[in-house]
Design a protein around this motif. Structure first.
Motif, short mmCIF file in Angstrom:
data_model
loop_
_atom_site.label_atom_id
_atom_site.label_comp_id
_atom_site.label_asym_id
_atom_site.label_seq_id
_atom_site.Cartn_x
_atom_site.Cartn_y
_atom_site.Cartn_z
N PHE A 156 50.44 35.89 51.81
CA PHE A 156 49.99 35.91 53.20
C PHE A 156 50.21 37.29 53.81
N THR A 157 51.37 37.88 53.53
CA THR A 157 51.69 39.20 54.07
C THR A 157 50.72 40.24 53.54
N ILE A 158 50.46 40.18 52.22
CA ILE A 158 49.53 41.14 51.63
C ILE A 158 48.13 40.96 52.21
N ALA A 159 47.68 39.72 52.32
CA ALA A 159 46.35 39.46 52.88
C ALA A 159 46.25 40.02 54.29
N LEU A 175 33.00 41.02 53.12
CA LEU A 175 33.03 40.18 51.93
C LEU A 175 34.34 40.44 51.20
N ALA A 176 34.75 39.51 50.32
CA ALA A 176 35.99 39.70 49.58
C ALA A 176 35.87 39.13 48.18
N GLN A 177 36.46 39.83 47.22
CA GLN A 177 36.46 39.38 45.83
C GLN A 177 37.83 39.66 45.22
N GLY A 178 38.30 38.75 44.35
CA GLY A 178 39.61 38.95 43.75
C GLY A 178 39.71 38.36 42.36
N THR A 179 40.69 38.88 41.62
CA THR A 179 40.97 38.39 40.28
C THR A 179 42.47 38.22 40.12
N ASP A 180 42.90 37.17 39.38
CA ASP A 180 44.31 36.95 39.13
C ASP A 180 45.06 36.83 40.46
N GLY A 184 44.32 34.95 44.66
CA GLY A 184 45.18 34.28 45.63
C GLY A 184 45.20 34.98 46.97
N ILE A 185 45.22 36.30 46.94
CA ILE A 185 45.20 37.08 48.18
C ILE A 185 43.89 36.86 48.91
N VAL A 186 42.79 36.89 48.17
CA VAL A 186 41.47 36.66 48.78
C VAL A 186 41.40 35.27 49.39
N GLY A 187 42.02 34.29 48.72
CA GLY A 187 42.03 32.94 49.27
C GLY A 187 42.77 32.82 50.58
N GLY A 313 55.71 36.50 45.11
CA GLY A 313 54.49 35.71 45.18
C GLY A 313 54.67 34.32 44.61
N MET A 314 55.38 34.22 43.48
CA MET A 314 55.60 32.92 42.86
C MET A 314 56.56 32.06 43.68
N GLN A 315 57.56 32.68 44.31
CA GLN A 315 58.46 31.92 45.17
C GLN A 315 57.69 31.31 46.34
N ALA A 316 56.81 32.10 46.93
CA ALA A 316 56.00 31.59 48.04
C ALA A 316 55.04 30.51 47.55
#
Length: 397
Positions: A156-159, A175-180, A184-187, A313-316
């Motif tokens: 969320f912070t990174i987004a 527009l937004a695109q992401g991988t791996d 998640g950030i794009v979502g 990221g995994m903790q969140a």
């Protein structure tokens, strides 16, 4: 006072760092290897020695550095965190902004092959209407975004930080695109920047890696194959994630002190996650591009900070993935309700572990495309497929 300045950035690795890399590669203490194991227990010594020798004797960092510096690069500070990004404006008057976010173990280098086709499609046999102004940020802890402290691994912070970059560039909607990790950030972007995201596109979203094995009941064809491969990955391929999601500092010593350890840590994933039709990583991706990515991890000492970013990221993610009855923010409880989601698309490539029943149970994505080529790094492996899939989807939005 908040500093919103955007400053030009140029890569310039000191020669002393290049000399140090050469010396460390030359003085590597290689482990013994049991015969006949191949890749079954990790990267084979004979293979890695060959790639390390190429890195030391043939790979030209200065040439790679000069090529990267042809891209307009910048840094800006957000809440104490410096974020590096590439910003390439298209000459087409109708171009729209596109934010693309890399994943692990990657960097903005992953996207260098598709900068031209996206920003200047006509020159690459495409349509002017598909042109975009391209923004490629380095996730905090990766690339040239050194981690300033705890907290910036939260998606969320990174987004929110990336949305702020788009604001500072004057892009109200994008527009937004992401991988791996980038997917998640794009979502998260539509949640932190409601009404601003025109549409999203992600490739290869995977089921929750720390969850239970997937049931194969009712799955057929490609879905069943990917579910079976995901279950194998949970048991045999997620060790890297368990280590980084629990003890990032400990693994960081090896990644920071030994270039061969950093090389093996990344090369293993390019061996396992690229198109299975290719025997070796360099059969799937350009070896110089791969080593440019590895070199950035090495020179910037971001193996450890990327691990810390994944830890947070995994903790969140674990907290977010708890059963709904444990949450207090769902709409049914009268709390926060997410804004309407923009149109979204998913591209699934041959090596991906994407199971639609798990990642899109309600069929919310407007476009879902599966390919029999490519893998976790499509911008490097099958750039033409990724660009075409993105352009076809974004064209209609």
């Amino acid at each position: 006072m908040t500093n919103t300045e955007i400053r030009p950035f140029r890569i310039d690795v000191p020669q002393v760092d290049l000399d140090d890399l050469q010396a460390r590669l030359a003085n590597t203490r290689w482990p013994r290897e049991l015969p006949g194991l191949g890749w079954s227990r990790g990267v084979p010594t004979a293979y890695l020695r060959r790639i390390a020798e190429y890195w030391q004797q043939t790979f030209d960092w200065r040439a790679a550095e000069a090529q990267l510096n042809e891209l307009p690069q910048f840094v800006t500070e957000i809440d104490g965190q410096e974020i590096h990004f590439v910003h390439v404006r298209s000459a087409e008057p109708t171009a729209r902004p596109l934010l693309m976010v890399h994943g692990w173990p990657s960097s903005f280098v992953e996207f260098t092959k598709i900068v031209g086709p996206l920003t200047d499609p006509v020159a690459h046999g495409g349509r002017a209407e598909d042109a975009v102004h391209l923004v490629l940020p380095s996730i905090p802890g990766f690339g040239f975004s050194p981690l300033s402290g705890p907290g910036w691994g939260n998606l969320f912070t990174i987004a929110g930080g990336f949305a702020e970059i788009m604001t500072r560039l004057g892009y109200d909607r994008f527009l937004a695109q992401g991988t791996d990790v980038g997917s998640g950030i794009v979502g998260m972007l539509p949640m932190v920047a409601p009404g601003r995201v025109i549409a999203t596109h992600v490739n290869g979203p995977s089921p929750y890696p720390f969850g239970p094995a997937l049931s194969l009941d009712g799955l057929e064809g490609g879905e069943r194959d990917r579910a079976e491969r995901f279950n194998t990955f949970r048991e045999d391929g997620a060790g890297y994630l368990h280590i980084q999601a629990t003890r990032p500092q400990t693994i960081g010593y090896g990644l920071t002190d030994s270039p061969v350890a950093q090389l093996a840590w990344i090369v293993e994933k390019f061996a396992e996650w690229t198109d299975p039709k290719n025997e070796l990583p360099e059969d799937a991706v350009d070896l110089d591009q791969l080593l440019t990515n590895v070199s950035i991890y090495w020179f910037n000492q971001v193996g450890v900070s990327a691990a810390h970013s994944l830890y947070e990221g995994m903790q969140a993610y674990k907290a977010f993935a708890q059963p709904a009855e444990d949450q207090s923010w769902d709409a049914g409880a009268g709390g926060w309700e997410p804004p309407p989601a923009p149109p979204s698309a998913v591209a699934v490539f041959a090596a991906d572990l994407t199971v639609r029943r798990e990642v899109d149970p309600t069929g919310a994505h407007a476009r879902w495309t599966e390919y029999d080529r490519g893998g976790h790094f499509p911008a490097m492996e099958v750039p033409e497929l990724l660009v075409a899939d993105m352009q076809e989807f974004f064209r209609a939005q």
